[in-house]
Design an enzyme around this catalytic site. Structure first.
Site, PDB file in Angstrom:
ATOM      1  N   ARG A 117      20.824  11.281   0.928  1.00  0.00           N
ATOM      2  CA  ARG A 117      21.314  12.193  -0.130  1.00  0.00           C
ATOM      3  C   ARG A 117      20.988  11.718  -1.540  1.00  0.00           C
ATOM      4  NH1 ARG A 117      26.048  13.068   3.232  1.00  0.00           N
ATOM      5  NH2 ARG A 117      25.556  14.891   4.477  1.00  0.00           N
ATOM      6  N   LYS A 139      11.200  17.771 -11.771  1.00  0.00           N
ATOM      7  CA  LYS A 139      10.676  18.544 -10.637  1.00  0.00           C
ATOM      8  C   LYS A 139      10.092  17.583  -9.605  1.00  0.00           C
ATOM      9  CE  LYS A 139       9.619  23.034 -12.648  1.00  0.00           C
ATOM     10  NZ  LYS A 139       8.568  24.006 -13.024  1.00  0.00           N
ATOM     11  N   GLU A 181      -3.292  20.441 -19.063  1.00  0.00           N
ATOM     12  CA  GLU A 181      -1.858  20.582 -19.389  1.00  0.00           C
ATOM     13  C   GLU A 181      -1.636  20.407 -20.899  1.00  0.00           C
ATOM     14  OE1 GLU A 181       0.285  21.695 -17.194  1.00  0.00           O
ATOM     15  OE2 GLU A 181      -0.656  21.222 -15.275  1.00  0.00           O
ATOM     16  N   LYS A 219       6.724  19.331 -23.903  1.00  0.00           N
ATOM     17  CA  LYS A 219       7.416  19.415 -22.618  1.00  0.00           C
ATOM     18  C   LYS A 219       8.837  18.865 -22.710  1.00  0.00           C
ATOM     19  CE  LYS A 219       7.753  18.515 -17.813  1.00  0.00           C
ATOM     20  NZ  LYS A 219       7.177  18.426 -16.512  1.00  0.00           N
ATOM     21  N   GLU A 229      15.048  25.298 -15.312  1.00  0.00           N
ATOM     22  CA  GLU A 229      14.120  26.437 -15.361  1.00  0.00           C
ATOM     23  C   GLU A 229      14.823  27.787 -15.152  1.00  0.00           C
ATOM     24  OE1 GLU A 229       9.964  25.763 -13.996  1.00  0.00           O
ATOM     25  OE2 GLU A 229      10.246  27.655 -12.939  1.00  0.00           O
ATOM     26  N   ARG A 233      12.102  27.229 -19.760  1.00  0.00           N
ATOM     27  CA  ARG A 233      11.173  26.298 -19.096  1.00  0.00           C
ATOM     28  C   ARG A 233      10.051  27.024 -18.362  1.00  0.00           C
ATOM     29  NH1 ARG A 233      12.553  20.815 -15.646  1.00  0.00           N
ATOM     30  NH2 ARG A 233      10.405  20.336 -15.100  1.00  0.00           N
ATOM     31  N   ASN A 237       4.980  27.321 -17.086  1.00  0.00           N
ATOM     32  CA  ASN A 237       4.186  27.820 -15.970  1.00  0.00           C
ATOM     33  C   ASN A 237       3.003  28.669 -16.421  1.00  0.00           C
ATOM     34  OD1 ASN A 237       5.862  26.661 -13.985  1.00  0.00           O
ATOM     35  ND2 ASN A 237       7.341  28.320 -14.257  1.00  0.00           N
ATOM     36  N   HIS A 240      -0.199  28.935 -14.457  1.00  0.00           N
ATOM     37  CA  HIS A 240       0.073  28.371 -13.129  1.00  0.00           C
ATOM     38  C   HIS A 240       0.225  29.430 -12.032  1.00  0.00           C
ATOM     39  CE1 HIS A 240       0.562  24.647 -15.261  1.00  0.00           C
ATOM     40  NE2 HIS A 240       0.824  23.986 -14.152  1.00  0.00           N
ATOM     41  N   HIS A 244      -2.211  28.264  -9.532  1.00  0.00           N
ATOM     42  CA  HIS A 244      -1.772  27.726  -8.230  1.00  0.00           C
ATOM     43  C   HIS A 244      -2.443  28.484  -7.080  1.00  0.00           C
ATOM     44  CE1 HIS A 244       2.239  25.534  -9.311  1.00  0.00           C
ATOM     45  NE2 HIS A 244       1.210  24.723  -9.303  1.00  0.00           N
ATOM     46  N   HIS A 258      -6.024  20.293  -9.768  1.00  0.00           N
ATOM     47  CA  HIS A 258      -4.939  21.135 -10.265  1.00  0.00           C
ATOM     48  C   HIS A 258      -5.212  21.610 -11.700  1.00  0.00           C
ATOM     49  CE1 HIS A 258      -0.869  22.552 -11.054  1.00  0.00           C
ATOM     50  NE2 HIS A 258      -0.836  21.783 -12.135  1.00  0.00           N
TER      51      HIS A 258
HETATM   52  N1  GLY Z   1       5.086  21.360 -14.754  1.00  0.00           N
HETATM   53  C1  GLY Z   1       5.915  22.352 -15.286  1.00  0.00           C
HETATM   54  C2  GLY Z   1       7.335  21.949 -15.403  1.00  0.00           C
HETATM   55  O1  GLY Z   1       7.647  20.782 -15.300  1.00  0.00           O
HETATM   56  O2  GLY Z   1       8.180  22.795 -15.597  1.00  0.00           O
END
Ligand code: GLY
Length: 359
Positions: A117, A139, A181, A219, A229, A233, A237, A240, A244, A258
């Site tokens: 956990r 993330k 990025e 960021k 998010e 946030r 994206n 992305h 993606h 990426h």
């Molecule tokens: N890579 C995008 C974020 O961390 O929200």
């Protein structure tokens, strides 16, 4: 550009790893703990020595080495590591140190967050993408086949230590990976950063403190304002949703980095923004010309477009069955939760892969 309080809030330190609080922190807080270092074959080869020279104490840490690359950002990798952690009798008060790029910090962060956990973890990013983006903000996660980051949790590392000297071990495609990025951070939130990066003569200029710290600041500020998010946030994206899907599409037969996929996604999503009258043609032209200076447009068959759009239907950000994008309405400003028709996405991919980009 005042960054230090922001770095402290985000538990990030920048500098030579020997001079950061890293050694004292693990010696003071984890001296009786088991310490596990998770690396991949590349970071073991190029970065491990530097780490144990900087912090001798780590020579006795348990080292787990996993195969490199996005294709190993899987639940299978996690299961193997969880089994090793169990065999080592790792417990709640022990520590995992993730030494690597985005794949290691995403996967290692997830492994640590779920094991018993949750146990503490520290990230030491060794790639530009990791330093600018993946290694902080909470993330963590892994892919399911070619669907990106389908499993994961938000959970922050105890600290992130950024030592730019790791970057000198990287090949150019990895630098470009992180550069995408940085471009994204400029386009969504920082016109000064944009004006600075369009003037670079050599790619290595992006390691300079003014660019590096500015990109980091974008960021950190966004993540501090919206860690889970729920709103703002989502602008991180940008590029992305389509990126993606492009990355996932190429996954099985050709390794598209990426950042390269995100760069392509930023062109396609900027195209959409012009089509819905948000972004001016003049700025769109600047964006395409700049991105194309650094990133090639790969060849695909027309039939592959449908497959790319299909992948987008499983994107985490979709809402009520609609594909959603973050779109810029001008350089330095981004809107989120923009539902986009499938036809327009298809059109943007045709523009990206099958036109000469004359606008
Ligand atoms: N890579 C995008 C974020 O961390 O929200």
């Amino acid at each position: 550009m005042e960054l230090s309080p922001l770095l402290a809030d985000a538990n990030i330190e920048i500098g030579n790893i020997e001079h950061l609080s890293f050694a004292s922190k693990i010696i003071e807080s984890y001296k009786n703990a088991k310490i596990i270092v998770l690396a991949d074959e590349n970071t073991y080869r190029f970065c491990w020595n530097k780490l144990i020279v900087a912090v001798e104490f780590l020579q006795t840490a348990e080292l787990i080495i996993i195969p490199p690359g996005e294709e190993n950002k899987t639940l299978d990798t996690c299961s193997n590591v969880w089994e090793i952690l169990s065999n080592y009798k790792v417990g709640r008060h022990d520590l995992i140190i993730n030494l690597g790029g985005g794949v290691i910090t995403d996967t290692g962060g997830f492994i640590a967050s779920v094991f018993k956990r949750g146990i503490h973890f520290i990230n030491i990013p060794t790639t530009l993408l990791g330093m600018i983006d993946a290694s902080f903000g909470g993330k963590t996660g892994v892919n399911i086949e070619n669907y990106k980051n389908q499993l994961g949790v938000f959970n922050n590392p105890i600290a992130t230590y950024i030592d730019k000297s790791f970057l000198y071990t990287l090949p150019t495609n990895h630098i470009k990976n992180g550069f995408a990025e940085i471009i994204k951070h400029a386009l969504i939130n920082d016109t000064i950063l944009w004006e600075r990066i369009v003037k670079i003569k050599e790619l290595s200029e992006i390691f300079s403190d003014d660019i590096f710290k500015r990109a980091l600041k974008v960021k950190i500020e966004i993540v501090n304002a919206d860690p889970k998010e729920l709103g703002l946030r989502k602008i991180l994206n940008f590029g992305h949703t389509i990126g993606h899907a492009i990355e996932g599409h190429f996954f099985n037969f050709y390794r598209l980095e990426h950042g390269h996929a995100v760069a392509l996604g930023m062109i396609a999503e900027s195209y959409i923004a012009t089509k819905i009258d948000k972004l001016s043609m003049n700025e769109f032209r600047q964006i395409i010309n700049f991105i194309k200076k650094y990133f090639l447009i790969p060849s695909i068959a027309k039939t592959e477009i449908t497959e790319i759009v299909e992948l987008m239907k499983n994107d985490k950000k979709n809402y009520e069955g609609k594909i959603q994008c973050a779109l810029i309405d001008k350089i330095g400003h981004c809107m989120y939760d923009q539902p986009i028709d499938e036809e327009l996405i298809t059109e943007s991919l045709i523009f990206l892969f099958f036109s000469k980009h004359e606008v």
